[in-house]
Design a protein around this motif. Structure first.
Motif, short mmCIF file in Angstrom:
data_model
loop_
_atom_site.label_atom_id
_atom_site.label_comp_id
_atom_site.label_asym_id
_atom_site.label_seq_id
_atom_site.Cartn_x
_atom_site.Cartn_y
_atom_site.Cartn_z
N ALA B 128 -0.53 -13.65 -4.74
CA ALA B 128 -1.59 -14.62 -5.01
C ALA B 128 -2.90 -14.22 -4.32
O ALA B 128 -3.97 -14.65 -4.71
CB ALA B 128 -1.15 -16.01 -4.57
N LEU B 129 -2.78 -13.39 -3.28
CA LEU B 129 -3.98 -12.97 -2.54
C LEU B 129 -4.83 -11.98 -3.34
O LEU B 129 -5.94 -11.64 -2.94
CB LEU B 129 -3.59 -12.34 -1.20
CG LEU B 129 -2.86 -13.26 -0.22
CD1 LEU B 129 -2.43 -12.49 1.02
CD2 LEU B 129 -3.74 -14.44 0.16
N GLY B 130 -4.27 -11.48 -4.44
CA GLY B 130 -5.07 -10.57 -5.27
C GLY B 130 -4.36 -9.26 -5.56
O GLY B 130 -3.29 -8.98 -5.02
N ASP B 131 -4.99 -8.48 -6.44
CA ASP B 131 -4.42 -7.20 -6.86
C ASP B 131 -4.21 -6.25 -5.70
O ASP B 131 -3.23 -5.51 -5.64
CB ASP B 131 -5.36 -6.53 -7.87
CG ASP B 131 -5.47 -7.35 -9.15
OD1 ASP B 131 -4.53 -8.12 -9.43
OD2 ASP B 131 -6.48 -7.22 -9.85
N SER B 132 -5.15 -6.28 -4.73
CA SER B 132 -5.06 -5.33 -3.63
C SER B 132 -3.84 -5.59 -2.77
O SER B 132 -3.28 -4.65 -2.18
CB SER B 132 -6.31 -5.41 -2.75
OG SER B 132 -7.43 -5.62 -3.53
N ALA B 133 -3.39 -6.85 -2.70
CA ALA B 133 -2.22 -7.17 -1.90
C ALA B 133 -0.97 -6.50 -2.48
O ALA B 133 -0.17 -5.90 -1.76
CB ALA B 133 -2.01 -8.67 -1.81
N ILE B 134 -0.84 -6.56 -3.82
CA ILE B 134 0.30 -5.89 -4.47
C ILE B 134 0.22 -4.38 -4.22
O ILE B 134 1.21 -3.74 -3.88
CB ILE B 134 0.30 -6.16 -5.99
CG1 ILE B 134 0.31 -7.66 -6.26
CG2 ILE B 134 1.51 -5.50 -6.64
CD1 ILE B 134 0.40 -8.00 -7.74
N ALA B 135 -0.99 -3.85 -4.37
CA ALA B 135 -1.17 -2.41 -4.17
C ALA B 135 -0.79 -2.00 -2.75
O ALA B 135 -0.15 -0.97 -2.54
CB ALA B 135 -2.62 -2.03 -4.45
N LEU B 136 -1.17 -2.84 -1.79
CA LEU B 136 -0.86 -2.53 -0.39
C LEU B 136 0.65 -2.51 -0.16
O LEU B 136 1.19 -1.59 0.47
CB LEU B 136 -1.52 -3.58 0.52
CG LEU B 136 -1.42 -3.28 2.01
CD1 LEU B 136 -2.28 -2.07 2.36
CD2 LEU B 136 -1.84 -4.48 2.85
N PHE B 137 1.34 -3.52 -0.71
CA PHE B 137 2.80 -3.55 -0.56
C PHE B 137 3.45 -2.36 -1.26
O PHE B 137 4.40 -1.78 -0.74
CB PHE B 137 3.36 -4.88 -1.13
CG PHE B 137 3.45 -5.97 -0.10
CD1 PHE B 137 2.30 -6.51 0.46
CD2 PHE B 137 4.68 -6.45 0.32
CE1 PHE B 137 2.37 -7.51 1.41
CE2 PHE B 137 4.77 -7.45 1.29
CZ PHE B 137 3.61 -7.98 1.83
N ALA B 138 2.93 -2.02 -2.44
CA ALA B 138 3.48 -0.86 -3.16
C ALA B 138 3.27 0.41 -2.35
O ALA B 138 4.17 1.26 -2.26
CB ALA B 138 2.80 -0.73 -4.52
N PHE B 139 2.11 0.51 -1.70
CA PHE B 139 1.81 1.68 -0.87
C PHE B 139 2.80 1.78 0.28
O PHE B 139 3.36 2.85 0.55
CB PHE B 139 0.38 1.59 -0.35
CG PHE B 139 0.08 2.51 0.80
CD1 PHE B 139 0.07 3.88 0.62
CD2 PHE B 139 -0.16 2.00 2.07
CE1 PHE B 139 -0.18 4.73 1.68
CE2 PHE B 139 -0.42 2.85 3.14
CZ PHE B 139 -0.43 4.21 2.94
N VAL B 140 3.05 0.65 0.96
CA VAL B 140 3.98 0.66 2.10
C VAL B 140 5.38 1.03 1.63
O VAL B 140 6.06 1.85 2.25
CB VAL B 140 3.97 -0.71 2.83
CG1 VAL B 140 5.05 -0.75 3.90
CG2 VAL B 140 2.60 -0.97 3.44
N GLY B 141 5.81 0.45 0.50
CA GLY B 141 7.13 0.78 -0.04
C GLY B 141 7.23 2.26 -0.36
O GLY B 141 8.21 2.93 -0.02
#
Lengths: 251, 352
Positions: B128-141
């Motif tokens: 819900a915080l935005g597209d960048s939040a998903i991207a950040l989690f994907a990056f960490v994964g």
């Protein structure tokens, strides 16, 4: 030039090298010889800065090896390792040119083409320049790798069993190359198994046994029948051919 | 000899550049023209020119055509290009640090690690915080998966094919189980999104997403090009590279971050699209040789071409339907991977 003092290396509390001290001077070929597992390659990797000794120091021109950055060290010493595979199908000329990379963005890089061509010529691989490294035979790979090390053109050159994969003529060629490096005022440290080859081409010979420096000196000082028999556990005869000791196992 | 060789190299480079440019241009125009709403190539060109401020007679007068192009088709094409470039460069970098042409983000599990990270972001609610939040989690994964694979599968400075693939199986299995678990606990809205990740699709790409992917891809590409020379030296093996002045430890860490960034950002917005990082660098290596500077640049362009064409195929092969593009690339990439595996096995005389 290179100076090792009281160097020891342990692996699982077993001493691989025990209190070894030696110096390498400019303009000399120093051969490291000894039985399998005596610690020659370990000593070479300590002297070349690959491996930090557990105790003792190694210095180059008075500076501690451990304190020199990778890029600068690459301009001081070159190393021919025993394993020479290339992951991708680079051309021979490209592989040899990689030896020049420590000198990129320096004045020396203007000599790149000449140095590479000379390295290809003296190792007898100029005709392979366009071939892919991955398609070469073992001996050709060894010579191309030597050419890459020569292209690095450093004051000190380490060669770890450079003659292992080579035929008789190319073995002699490699040792003649080592002599010409020394004649240029640079230093060569070479690990060899063939005592006669070491005797013929080195200025000094260091005999390593059980991780210690058993003897160091000119080939005729070090290579005595008594000492070779004791260290290798094999009866040998020593002959003198043209002033160089030749070791022949008693059969 | 040296001169003749450089002429030959230049010629090959020129041929490749022209071929790729023609394919890319053709793919872009075809993608913009084909679809439920017919648009002529002249209208596409006219609309593009008008957006650059050049008034012309070809530009579409119908506002539906205009918005179809700029809201639906162009962002999708742009997404295909940047994602293709990101995945192909990630593949080339991975192969360089693994010293193995079979390393690829999808095969060894980096993509599924990134997908798992993105899915966690959705289920936990940070999306819900935005597209960048998903991207950040994907990056960490993706980063965790890359680190794991790297440190498990390397021995003596090289990666054996068997170890690499086995590690990939384990990582893929674990990430797959994680995704399945999240599917199980998620509400129906999140479920749809997670399924979308597993197959990969460029459908519904938005400009805001394209911008994020483009930015990260540009950073990754520049970093990879800067590191091209050390990558070349790494082909000699880690020890030899170190003797030539390469700080191997630092190169390794920086490269792993680049791979995770590129894969993570691609997966975060379009899901898992496998084998791009395998097929493209391999094809480019055959065309222009293994030197990494031209290879990485060519791979970026080649990846863009491959995904634009694949996406065109994905949405035109079944009339009115939109196949997941990940399905398509795996359909082609799977057999190709098998062929590479077979060849490598024959060359080295075993599964070395």
């Amino acid at each position: 030039m290179i100076s090792a003092r009281n160097v020891s290396v342990r692996l699982d509390s077993r001493a691989i090298l025990d209190d070894v001290s030696l110096d390498v001077a400019p303009g000399e070929v120093l051969a490291l010889v000894g039985p399998n597992g005596a610690g020659k390659s370990t000593l070479l990797s300590v002297l070349s800065g690959d491996r930090k000794p557990d105790s003792g120091t190694v210095t180059i021109d008075g500076r501690d090896l451990g304190g020199i950055r990778h890029a600068e060290l690459a301009r001081l010493r070159a190393v021919l390792t025993q394993e020479n595979t290339v992951s991708f199908p680079f051309r021979v000329s490209e592989v040899v040119a990689m030896g020049r990379s420590p000198w990129s963005r320096s004045l020396e890089s203007r000599d790149d083409v000449a140095v590479v061509n000379n390295a290809l010529a003296v190792t007898d691989v100029a005709h392979l320049g366009e071939r892919r490294f991955t398609t070469l035979s073992g001996g050709e790979k060894a010579r191309v790798s030597l050419a890459r090390v020569l292209a690095q053109h450093t004051p000190v050159v380490f060669l770890d069993e450079p003659t292992a994969a080579l035929d008789l003529r190319h073995q002699e060629d490699v040792m003649r190359v080592a002599r010409s490096i020394a004649a240029d005022g640079r230093a060569v440290v070479v690990v060899l198994h063939d005592l006669s080859l070491a005797g013929a081409y080195s200025d000094r010979l260091a005999l390593i046994a059980h991780g210690t420096l058993d003897a160091i000196g000119t080939p005729s000082e070090v290579l005595t029948a008594e000492r070779v028999e004791r260290v290798y556990g094999l009866a040998v005869d020593l002959h003198d051919v043209g002033g160089h000791p030749v070791v022949v196992p008693r059969r | 000899m040296v001169a003749a060789r450089s002429v030959n190299t230049t010629l090959r480079g020129l041929t490749l550049t022209l071929t790729l440019a023609a394919l890319l241009l053709g793919g872009i125009v075809a993608s913009a023209v084909l679809g439920q709403l017919p648009v002529s190539a002249a209208e596409v060109g006219g609309s593009l020119l008008r957006s650059l401020g050049i008034q012309n007679a070809w530009a579409p007068t119908d506002s539906i055509v205009e918005s179809t192009l700029w809201v639906v088709r162009f962002p999708r094409i742009a997404m295909a290009m940047v994602v293709g470039a990101a995945l192909a460069v990630a593949g080339a970098v991975m192969q360089a640090i693994f010293g193995n042409p079979l390393a690829e983000p999808g095969v060894v599990g980096v993509s599924s690690g990134a997908a798992l990270g993105a899915a966690i972001a959705i289920v936990v609610g940070v999306a819900a915080l935005g597209d960048s939040a998903i991207a950040l989690f994907a990056f960490v994964g993706g980063l965790l998966a890359t680190l794991l694979v790297y440190f498990v599968s390397r021995a003596n400075g090289r990666t054996e094919v068997v170890t690499l693939l086995l590690t990939g199986i384990a990582v893929n299995a674990f990430a797959g189980a994680g995704l399945a678990f999240l599917l199980f606990v998620a509400d129906s809205g999140s479920r749809e999104q997670i399924v979308f990740w597993q197959l990969g699709s460029l459908n519904g790409s938005r400009w805001s997403e394209v911008l994020i992917v483009a930015l990260v891809t540009a950073i990754g590409l520049v970093a990879a090009v800067v590191l091209a020379r050390p990558f070349d030296l790494l082909a000699l093996g880690e020890r030899n590279a170190r003797h030539l002045g390469v700080n191997v430890e630092r190169l390794r860490i920086v490269s792993i971050v680049i791979v995770a960034l590129l894969t993570g950002v691609a997966v975060a917005f379009v899901g898992i699209i496998a084998f791009v990082g395998l097929v493209v660098p391999h094809a480019m290596r055959m065309a222009i040789g293994p030197a990494h500077r031209p290879l990485i640049v060519a791979s970026a362009v080649g990846g863009a071409v491959l995904l634009v064409l694949s996406d065109l195929l994905a949405r035109s092969v079944v009339p009115g339907g939109d196949l997941p593009i990940g399905l398509l690339t795996s359909l082609v990439g799977g057999p190709f991977f098998f062929y590479l595996l077979f060849r490598q096995r024959r060359q080295s005389g075993g599964w070395a």
